[in-house]
Design a protein around this motif. Structure first.
Motif, PDB file in Angstrom:
ATOM      1  N   MET A   1       0.856  -1.172   0.000  1.00 23.73           N
ATOM      2  CA  MET A   1       0.000   0.000   0.000  1.00 23.73           C
ATOM      3  C   MET A   1       0.898   1.230   0.000  1.00 23.73           C
ATOM      4  N   PHE A   2       0.713   2.109  -0.986  1.00 23.20           N
ATOM      5  CA  PHE A   2       1.458   3.360  -1.067  1.00 23.20           C
ATOM      6  C   PHE A   2       0.476   4.515  -0.897  1.00 23.20           C
ATOM      7  N   ASN A   3       0.859   5.486  -0.127  1.00 21.49           N
ATOM      8  CA  ASN A   3       0.019   6.667   0.048  1.00 21.49           C
ATOM      9  C   ASN A   3       0.899   7.896   0.168  1.00 21.49           C
ATOM     10  N   ARG A   4       0.653   8.852  -0.677  1.00 20.75           N
ATOM     11  CA  ARG A   4       1.298  10.150  -0.574  1.00 20.75           C
ATOM     12  C   ARG A   4       0.218  11.166  -0.238  1.00 20.75           C
ATOM     13  N   GLU A   5       0.512  12.116   0.609  1.00 19.68           N
ATOM     14  CA  GLU A   5      -0.496  13.090   1.036  1.00 19.68           C
ATOM     15  C   GLU A   5      -1.172  13.728  -0.170  1.00 19.68           C
ATOM     16  N   THR A   6      -2.455  13.492  -0.282  1.00 17.08           N
ATOM     17  CA  THR A   6      -3.223  14.033  -1.412  1.00 17.08           C
ATOM     18  C   THR A   6      -4.428  14.854  -0.970  1.00 17.08           C
ATOM     19  N   GLN A   7      -4.865  14.705   0.263  1.00 20.55           N
ATOM     20  CA  GLN A   7      -5.993  15.501   0.761  1.00 20.55           C
ATOM     21  C   GLN A   7      -5.450  16.858   1.209  1.00 20.55           C
ATOM     22  N   ILE A   8      -5.468  17.807   0.284  1.00 19.76           N
ATOM     23  CA  ILE A   8      -4.831  19.100   0.494  1.00 19.76           C
ATOM     24  C   ILE A   8      -5.803  20.214   0.104  1.00 19.76           C
ATOM     25  N   GLY A   9      -5.849  21.253   0.905  1.00 19.86           N
ATOM     26  CA  GLY A   9      -6.630  22.436   0.571  1.00 19.86           C
ATOM     27  C   GLY A   9      -5.715  23.587   0.196  1.00 19.86           C
ATOM     28  N   PHE A  10      -6.113  24.348  -0.829  1.00 19.35           N
ATOM     29  CA  PHE A  10      -5.330  25.490  -1.294  1.00 19.35           C
ATOM     30  C   PHE A  10      -6.249  26.692  -1.477  1.00 19.35           C
ATOM     31  N   ILE A  11      -5.775  27.858  -1.071  1.00 19.04           N
ATOM     32  CA  ILE A  11      -6.433  29.115  -1.416  1.00 19.04           C
ATOM     33  C   ILE A  11      -5.405  29.973  -2.146  1.00 19.04           C
ATOM     34  N   SER A  12      -5.805  30.531  -3.277  1.00 20.30           N
ATOM     35  CA  SER A  12      -4.850  31.278  -4.094  1.00 20.30           C
ATOM     36  C   SER A  12      -5.449  32.589  -4.563  1.00 20.30           C
ATOM     37  N   PHE A  13      -4.563  33.549  -4.780  1.00 21.05           N
ATOM     38  CA  PHE A  13      -4.939  34.878  -5.267  1.00 21.05           C
ATOM     39  C   PHE A  13      -4.134  35.174  -6.523  1.00 21.05           C
ATOM     40  N   THR A  14      -4.803  35.663  -7.563  1.00 19.05           N
ATOM     41  CA  THR A  14      -4.143  36.002  -8.829  1.00 19.05           C
ATOM     42  C   THR A  14      -4.502  37.430  -9.212  1.00 19.05           C
ATOM     43  N   TYR A  15      -3.482  38.182  -9.623  1.00 15.65           N
ATOM     44  CA  TYR A  15      -3.690  39.542 -10.101  1.00 15.65           C
ATOM     45  C   TYR A  15      -3.068  39.681 -11.486  1.00 15.65           C
ATOM     46  N   ARG A  16      -3.850  40.169 -12.439  1.00 15.42           N
ATOM     47  CA  ARG A  16      -3.400  40.350 -13.824  1.00 15.42           C
ATOM     48  C   ARG A  16      -3.305  41.847 -14.124  1.00 15.42           C
ATOM     49  N   PHE A  17      -2.249  42.230 -14.785  1.00 17.96           N
ATOM     50  CA  PHE A  17      -2.046  43.653 -15.049  1.00 17.96           C
ATOM     51  C   PHE A  17      -1.537  43.842 -16.473  1.00 17.96           C
TER      52      PHE A  17
END
Length: 820
Positions: free
Chosen positions: A777-793
């Motif tokens: 059995m192999f398990n790599r941490e996959t239950q991950i939450g991300f919040i990101s902000f992007t600004y375009r100029f």
């Protein structure tokens, strides 16, 4: 009498038969300024909602041609999923054939003439030999890496260690911007886990590559295209993402275009702390002695990755341009690991137990430079391109291990219960590529292509194992080694394509000469291997009308052994599971056949294919139990060694389907399904080493936008169980979700995503042999939450788009062009 007959025929031709008019043009994706293949082009009665009078689809170069009887009140409509429908009124004049020129297709909201534009770029576009997936709007990979982007591509699967497979085959070639790269180096999985998804524009999946592509990779080619903006003025974007359990990604993209010069700069920083775990239970059958050894492994990885890229393009005139690209990366990884070992007898009584604790330090530097030249001739479609690239990477990895032995199971030992060993690894990887390609249209429908390419790869690795003896560390010559692998592949190809009515054909052949040598410097032995091959390919496409096409293809490919599979020295990092390469491996060859159908409408795309793959000399991992008398074991029992062998044959037959629904900006969805049956034959390795079985996988995405600012995305996949040469792989599945909100006139956005919502993405494997039974059995941490902000100029380049439309679009002949 004959003169009278001619007169009557001429009269009937003039009054009884309508005159045929041929209409030609080219469809262009406006944001990319690239040809748009497989767009639907049809002629309707003006304003009519009834069936088209005549229709066709654009070819690989976005060009189309159709004929119609001369009449009034007609319009030409161009339709492609995710793009605004273009409507062009047709007014006949002088009965001449007309070339409409370039028709630009818009994808962003706005106003284009009297046509309301609403939608995003199409998620998938198809070509004769590839499918292109737009991932720039993929919410569930926001703040993530290339692995996250690949997770949502039909036919592609990513396992727990980042291994990529295509239609069930793990022998996949990964390209960056259309070519191999030392940025990937020998650790492809690590690179994909470091490349930010925000830098990726689109991903090309080439399941049956034609002869103009490299022949390497029996599973096909995945080409990752990085973002490159060509808007006038200065433009850019900045993205900052923060994830659970100490993860962050920062990405900056800058582009500047002034006159003939375009400059681009990108920089990414990635920091993550991520855990890995592995469980193994193996029952060993050694005569009358049957016992079980169990392993429970846990590791915490801390990595810091810096990746930068600079590009410059200069257009000397309308026919000549040059490009320069310089890139590089620095990776610093620190890993803490613990491995618990338990040995028990047939009655489950423990008779031995110990723990290994280790630390790894890895530093990797990568550099890459590329030069390119493009010449466009006055003849439409005729071009000559040349490219040079060189990349180099250097990696140092030090691993320090301490083994704590439970004294109650080893009484009377002279040494203490703490055993120490070190592994010092140094790898160098150099890659050189020189390529030139020439395209020459022979007629309006026929095309000839030819080119040549040379690839030179050099890989050197040095591994030293040190064992503590009386307080000092000494070199273990049994497994310490220096290995060098060199490979030069010289190739040339020819390709021809033509169109006869509704039938399109492309065929070609690629010739390659490979010169390889594996050198075991420690033993002063060399394994040279030189060989030559021809790789033919053929593609057929038949247009059934109304957006329906039939396609068929055949290709031949090769998978060359890598330096890691060839190095004969033994890796003993895991004391119960050794690994060793095989310098006698030969390349594997496969022949692939595929027949498919595609149906496209304004809102729906449906593709289906049946395929067969036959592989000779397939390279596979093979595990066996070592005899305690083997010098490698030191007298210990229950140690396995995994090596690489060539199977006699492997065959797969399967069916695949992809469905895409597009309801404008409000709702779009994609679903894919792949089923295959595989047969493996390996009697040359071990008697009765045959296996067969079925497997299937499915994947789906749904995107919903209740308004022009807010959007949601849900993604899921299921990868069914399947056979391996010595057992089977169990099912794996997972679900991701994301949301995105645009504000400040869409110059900024914030997104939230959660991967593997139910924490189910675990990889399981079962192996059966005459001497042992093993489950993993192999398990790599996959239950991950991300919040990101992007600004375009920067500028939105609307004036530049308008200028391009006026200069090179519908308008070679101005408004009069639409009067026929």
């Amino acid at each position: 009498m004959r003169i009278f007959a001619v007169f009557i025929f001429t009269l009937l031709s003039t009054f009884g038969f309508a005159q045929k008019i041929t209409i030609t043009g080219q469809i262009i994706d406006e944001p990319e300024d690239q040809p748009l293949p497989f767009a639907q082009v049809a002629i309707y009665n003006t304003g009519s909602e009834s069936a088209a009078i005549e229709g066709t689809t654009s070819d690989d170069n976005g060009q189309f041609s159709l004929s119609i009887e001369k009449q009034n009140n007609l319009e030409l409509r161009v339709v492609f999923i995710g793009y605004a429908t273009e409507v062009i009124p047709l007014n006949f004049r002088n009965g001449q054939n007309i070339n409409i020129g370039r028709v630009f297709m818009q994808v962003s909201s706005g106003e284009l003439g009297a046509v309301e534009v609403e939608g995003e770029r199409a998620f998938m576009t198809t070509n004769l030999d590839k499918r292109v997936f737009d991932v720039s709007q993929n919410i569930v990979s926001e703040g993530g890496t290339a692995e996250d982007a690949l997770q949502n591509i039909p036919s592609v699967s990513v396992d727990m260690d980042g291994g990529v497979s295509l239609r069930g085959s793990s022998d996949v070639t990964i390209w960056i911007n259309g070519k191999p790269s030392a940025l990937i180096g020998g650790d492809r999985n690590a690179f994909l886990d470091q490349l930010p998804a925000s830098e990726i524009d689109r991903i090309e999946v080439i399941t049956n590559p034609s002869s103009k592509y490299d022949a390497d990779g029996t599973g096909g080619i995945i080409n990752i295209i990085l973002k490159k903006d060509r808007k006038a003025g200065t433009n850019g974007s900045f993205t900052s993402a923060v994830g659970t359990r100490n993860k962050t990604n920062q990405n900056l993209l800058l582009n500047h275009r002034q006159g003939k010069l375009t400059l681009g700069l990108s920089y990414s920083f990635n920091y993550q702390e991520i855990f890995r775990e592995r469980e193994s239970d193996r029952t060993n059958f050694l005569g009358e002695n049957t016992f079980t050894n169990s392993q429970d492994f846990f590791a915490q990885n801390i990595s810091r990755n810096h990746v930068g890229r600079f590009t410059a393009d200069y257009e000397f005139d309308n026919q000549n341009s040059v490009g320069l690209s310089i890139g590089g990366g620095i990776t610093n990884r620190h890993r803490f690991e613990r491995d618990d070992f338990i040995f028990s007898d047939i009655n489950d009584d423990i008779f031995n137990e110990f723990t290994r604790r280790g630390e790894r330090y890895r530093m990797r530097n990568t550099y890459e430079i590329g030069l390119s030249h493009r010449k466009d001739f006055k003849q439409k479609g005729r071009e000559w391109t040349s490219e040079f690239s060189y990349s180099f990477s250097n990696q140092n990895e030090d691993q320090f291990i301490r083994q704590i032995q439970d004294a109650q199971f080893r009484p009377g030992q002279e040494r203490d219960s703490i055993y120490r060993e070190n592994f010092l690894d140094d790898d160098k990887n150099a890659f050189l590529s020189i390529q030139t390609d020439y395209v020459h249209p022979l007629s309006e429908n026929s095309l000839f292509e030819t080119g040549a390419k040379t690839i030179v790869r050099t890989i050197e690795t040095s591994l030293e194992r040190q064992i503590r003896d009386n307080g000092d560390f000494i070199r273990d010559d049994r497994v310490s080694n220096e290995f060098k692998f060199t490979e030069a592949v010289h190739a040339a190809y020819i390709n021809y394509q033509n169109k006869w009515g509704k039938l399109r054909f492309q065929g070609g052949v690629r010739g390659e000469i490979a010169l390889t040598e594996s050198e075991q410097l420690t033993l002063d032995t060399a394994y040279p291997f030189n060989y030559a091959n021809l790789f033919p390919s053929a593609f057929l496409s038949y247009d059934l009308g109304k957006g329906t096409k039939l396609q068929a293809s055949y290709t031949r490919r090769i998978n060359r052994p890598s330096f890691r599979t060839l190095n004969p020295f033994v890796d003993v990092t895991d004391p119960l599971n050794f690994r060793r390469g095989n310098p006698t491996l030969v390349p594997e060859y496969y022949d692939s056949y595929e027949v498919g159908i595609e149906k496209m409408t304004e809102k729906h795309t449906l593709t289906g294919a049946v395929y067969y793959r036959g592989t000779n000399n397939q390279i596979t991992r093979f595990r066996r139990l070592l005899d305690p008398g083997d010098p490698l074991t030191g007298g210990e029992e229950g140690i396995t060694i995994t090596s690489f062998e060539n199977l006699v044959t492997a065959r797969s037959v399967g069916v695949e389907g992809v469905y895409i629904l597009s309801l404008g900006r409000k709702l779009n969805a994609q679903a894919s399904f792949n089923y295959f049956y595989r047969t493996l034959e390996g009697e040359n390795i071990q008697a009765d080493l045959n296996n067969e079985g079925q497997s299937w996988n499915t994947r789906g995405n749904m995107n919903w936008s209740p308004n022009d600012r807010l959007s949601f995305q849900l993604s899921f996949f299921y990868w069914g169980p399947g056979p391996t040469p010595q057992g089977r792989r169990l099912a794996i599945y997972g679900m991701d979700a994301g949301a995105k909100y645009d504000f400040w006139n869409k110059k900024a956005s914030v997104s939230l995503r959660v991967s593997d919502i139910f924490n189910t993405r675990r990889f399981r494997l079962e192996i059966e042999d005459e001497q042992f039974v093993n489950t993993f059995m192999f398990n790599r941490e996959t239950q991950i939450g991300f919040i990101s902000f992007t600004y375009r100029f920067g500028s939105q380049d609307r004036e530049d788009r308008k200028r391009r439309r006026e200069e090179g679009g519908r308008g070679d002949g101005g408004d009069d062009m639409f009067e026929m």
